[in-house]
Enzyme design. Sequence first.
Site, PDB file in Angstrom:
ATOM      1  N   GLU A   1      -6.827  -6.953   4.449  1.00  0.00           N
ATOM      2  CA  GLU A   1      -6.211  -6.807   3.142  1.00  0.00           C
ATOM      3  C   GLU A   1      -4.731  -7.053   3.205  1.00  0.00           C
ATOM      4  O   GLU A   1      -3.984  -6.587   3.967  1.00  0.00           O
ATOM      5  CB  GLU A   1      -6.428  -5.330   2.759  1.00  0.00           C
ATOM      6  CG  GLU A   1      -7.867  -4.802   2.649  1.00  0.00           C
ATOM      7  CD  GLU A   1      -8.189  -3.444   2.292  1.00  0.00           C
ATOM      8  OE1 GLU A   1      -8.914  -3.190   1.574  1.00  0.00           O
ATOM      9  OE2 GLU A   1      -7.199  -2.769   2.575  1.00  0.00           O
ATOM     10  N   HIS A   2      -4.263  -7.708   2.203  1.00  0.00           N
ATOM     11  CA  HIS A   2      -2.836  -7.741   1.687  1.00  0.00           C
ATOM     12  C   HIS A   2      -2.028  -8.457   2.585  1.00  0.00           C
ATOM     13  O   HIS A   2      -0.636  -8.668   2.584  1.00  0.00           O
ATOM     14  CB  HIS A   2      -2.300  -6.360   1.657  1.00  0.00           C
ATOM     15  CG  HIS A   2      -2.956  -5.430   0.831  1.00  0.00           C
ATOM     16  ND1 HIS A   2      -3.378  -5.520  -0.333  1.00  0.00           N
ATOM     17  CD2 HIS A   2      -3.488  -4.118   1.182  1.00  0.00           C
ATOM     18  CE1 HIS A   2      -4.102  -4.608  -1.107  1.00  0.00           C
ATOM     19  NE2 HIS A   2      -4.248  -3.875   0.082  1.00  0.00           N
TER      20      HIS A   2
ATOM     21  N   GLU B   1      -8.675  -7.936   0.052  1.00  0.00           N
ATOM     22  CA  GLU B   1      -7.602  -7.625  -1.243  1.00  0.00           C
ATOM     23  C   GLU B   1      -6.457  -8.511  -1.008  1.00  0.00           C
ATOM     24  O   GLU B   1      -5.878  -8.483   0.190  1.00  0.00           O
ATOM     25  CB  GLU B   1      -7.240  -6.046  -1.255  1.00  0.00           C
ATOM     26  CG  GLU B   1      -8.313  -5.167  -1.775  1.00  0.00           C
ATOM     27  CD  GLU B   1      -7.844  -3.568  -1.664  1.00  0.00           C
ATOM     28  OE1 GLU B   1      -6.629  -3.423  -1.732  1.00  0.00           O
ATOM     29  OE2 GLU B   1      -8.894  -2.863  -1.879  1.00  0.00           O
TER      30      GLU B   1
ATOM     31  N   TYR C   1      -0.465  -7.526  -3.027  1.00  0.00           N
ATOM     32  CA  TYR C   1      -0.054  -6.922  -4.364  1.00  0.00           C
ATOM     33  C   TYR C   1       1.383  -7.440  -4.703  1.00  0.00           C
ATOM     34  O   TYR C   1       1.889  -7.186  -6.051  1.00  0.00           O
ATOM     35  CB  TYR C   1      -0.374  -5.559  -4.635  1.00  0.00           C
ATOM     36  CG  TYR C   1      -1.573  -5.082  -4.426  1.00  0.00           C
ATOM     37  CD1 TYR C   1      -2.882  -5.795  -4.772  1.00  0.00           C
ATOM     38  CD2 TYR C   1      -1.860  -3.801  -4.262  1.00  0.00           C
ATOM     39  CE1 TYR C   1      -3.980  -5.443  -4.565  1.00  0.00           C
ATOM     40  CE2 TYR C   1      -3.247  -3.129  -4.010  1.00  0.00           C
ATOM     41  CZ  TYR C   1      -4.160  -3.900  -4.367  1.00  0.00           C
ATOM     42  OH  TYR C   1      -5.745  -3.445  -4.208  1.00  0.00           O
TER      43      TYR C   1
END
Length: 288
Positions: free
Chosen positions: A230-231, A252, A255
């Site tokens: 993630e990220h 993910e 962001y």
Amino acid sequence: NTVLSASPATNEEPFLYTDSRGAFRVFVPAARTGSSGASWSSGTEAGRSLPLSSFFVAPPATPVLAIDVALALGKNLVLTPGVYDLCKPIVVSRPDTVVLGQGFATLVPQRGNAAMVVLPNTGVKVSGLIVDAGPVNSPVLLSVGTPLPASGAPANPDVIQDVFFRVGGAETTATSATVSLLDNASHSIIDDVWAWRADHGNDVGWTANTGASGVVVTGNDVTAYGLAVEHYQKSEVIWTGQGGTNVFFQNELPYDPPAQAAWSESATFNGYPAFQVGASVRTFQGYG
């Protein structure tokens, strides 16, 4: 919903238990291929039982040199619960070594070093750890195996199980690691690995906790289960080994890119892949 009739290659995690005399031992299950269901469903479990005396049991204050010497002399390793600030890596130098973290022992490199380097390509079992990025950029947090031709053993694979990585979120200073897990070991098994560039917690931001890729696999015939990444700021998983298999992938995207220009693979490709299979790879199987 993807249903597989059998798992291509599995190896259950080593576990601590007490024998009929009340003595502590560690059971190391054997690898299986083409399996389904619990490995102990027949009432017996294939594998080997090791006395606790074959392990070096380390608390967090143990010098890394003492751990490395014990491993070089043939000991297995138990890391007891706590945070291990490491100025140089723990080096697993012999095949068939068991590294067993208890209570998710947490390894934090301090000088841009790796937290752990696993050199053999045969039979090393690493489980039950958290690896945090430290204050100086580490090119790799955990590396397993060496990129040698025809390395590794299908019947006795290197295994990375229940090992979680954090870049930021927990530390109170800025942290950085280019790659969290580098798996060079052919025929190895990755089982329940979560690599997380933090999106919340301490010192979180595009320039505060930096990490390019969560998992890089160069070994051939590697099998992964339950891979979560993630990220990260570039390609989150890079898989260049031949004949790989991944069963379940969770991702993910980051962001927090401040602008598209900060998160673009090229002038004509916005962003980065979550899972990138190398252009030279001819066979790969992914089940979602």
